[in-house]
Design a protein around this motif. Structure first.
Motif, mmCIF file in Angstrom:
data_model
loop_
_atom_site.group_PDB
_atom_site.id
_atom_site.type_symbol
_atom_site.label_atom_id
_atom_site.label_comp_id
_atom_site.label_asym_id
_atom_site.label_seq_id
_atom_site.Cartn_x
_atom_site.Cartn_y
_atom_site.Cartn_z
ATOM 1 N N THR A 106 54.590 99.246 82.792
ATOM 2 C CA THR A 106 55.942 99.699 82.457
ATOM 3 C C THR A 106 56.772 99.843 83.725
ATOM 4 O O THR A 106 57.958 99.524 83.739
ATOM 5 N N PHE A 107 56.127 100.251 84.797
ATOM 6 C CA PHE A 107 56.814 100.395 86.081
ATOM 7 C C PHE A 107 57.337 99.044 86.571
ATOM 8 O O PHE A 107 58.444 98.951 87.084
ATOM 9 N N ASP A 108 56.526 97.987 86.416
ATOM 10 C CA ASP A 108 56.939 96.642 86.833
ATOM 11 C C ASP A 108 58.132 96.140 86.017
ATOM 12 O O ASP A 108 59.004 95.438 86.539
ATOM 13 N N MET A 109 58.176 96.479 84.754
ATOM 14 C CA MET A 109 59.261 96.017 83.895
ATOM 15 C C MET A 109 60.578 96.680 84.250
ATOM 16 O O MET A 109 61.643 96.094 84.120
ATOM 17 N N VAL A 110 60.520 97.929 84.734
ATOM 18 C CA VAL A 110 61.733 98.685 85.016
ATOM 19 C C VAL A 110 62.341 98.271 86.361
ATOM 20 O O VAL A 110 63.549 98.353 86.548
ATOM 21 N N LEU A 111 61.508 97.817 87.284
ATOM 22 C CA LEU A 111 61.997 97.470 88.618
ATOM 23 C C LEU A 111 62.958 96.276 88.555
ATOM 24 O O LEU A 111 62.705 95.287 87.882
ATOM 25 N N THR A 112 64.030 96.406 89.308
ATOM 26 C CA THR A 112 64.947 95.276 89.429
ATOM 27 C C THR A 112 64.479 94.394 90.579
ATOM 28 O O THR A 112 63.563 94.754 91.331
#
Length: 144
Positions: A106-112
């Motif tokens: 989920t952290f990877d998906m949120v990062l721009t």
């Protein structure tokens, strides 16, 4: 032994007519010329398959078709596929299946993209190459 050239005077040359013309040649010449012209006019002229007019017409048609084709292609620009347009074609269930099977957090998906670049730069700055690699100069020289 030089040959002596004798000077010839024009008055000393005989005046003989060395050229001969058949009898009544000049009297019958106009009739023969007219006959040859009449024969050429009666014979049909050979028409080539590629006459100059046909070539011009074909070139004009090709030019018109090219102009039409280019004008149709430039006036209707193709829609560029954007990320939103591509994602709208994928169903929600396919996205969920993909995310469950992949190792994306989920952290990877949120990062721009900018956040990811900053994190990578931080990791590279904190990395100490001398600790991680034991560089032996002698070994390098042997290798080279």
């Amino acid at each position: 032994m030089k040959e002596e050239r004798k000077q010839i005077k024009l008055e000393e040359i005989k005046r003989d007519n060395v050229f001969q013309v058949p009898e009544d040649y000049f009297e019958t010449l106009p009739g023969r010329v007219q006959l040859a012209i009449a024969e050429r006019m009666q014979a049909p002229a050979a028409i080539g398959v590629f006459s100059s007019r046909l070539v011009y017409y074909a070139a004009a048609c090709v030019a018109v078709l090219l102009v039409i084709w280019f004008s149709l292609n430039t006036n209707n620009p193709k829609k560029e596929a954007t990320a939103e347009a591509l994602l709208s074609e994928v169903s929600t269930s396919e996205m969920i299946d993909y995310l469950e099977k992949s190792e994306i957090t989920t952290f990877d998906m949120v990062l721009t993209e900018e956040d990811q670049k900053e994190m990578l730069e931080e990791q590279l700055d904190n990395l100490d190459l001398e600790e991680n690699f034991d560089l032996d100069l002698l070994y390098l020289e042997e290798y080279l």
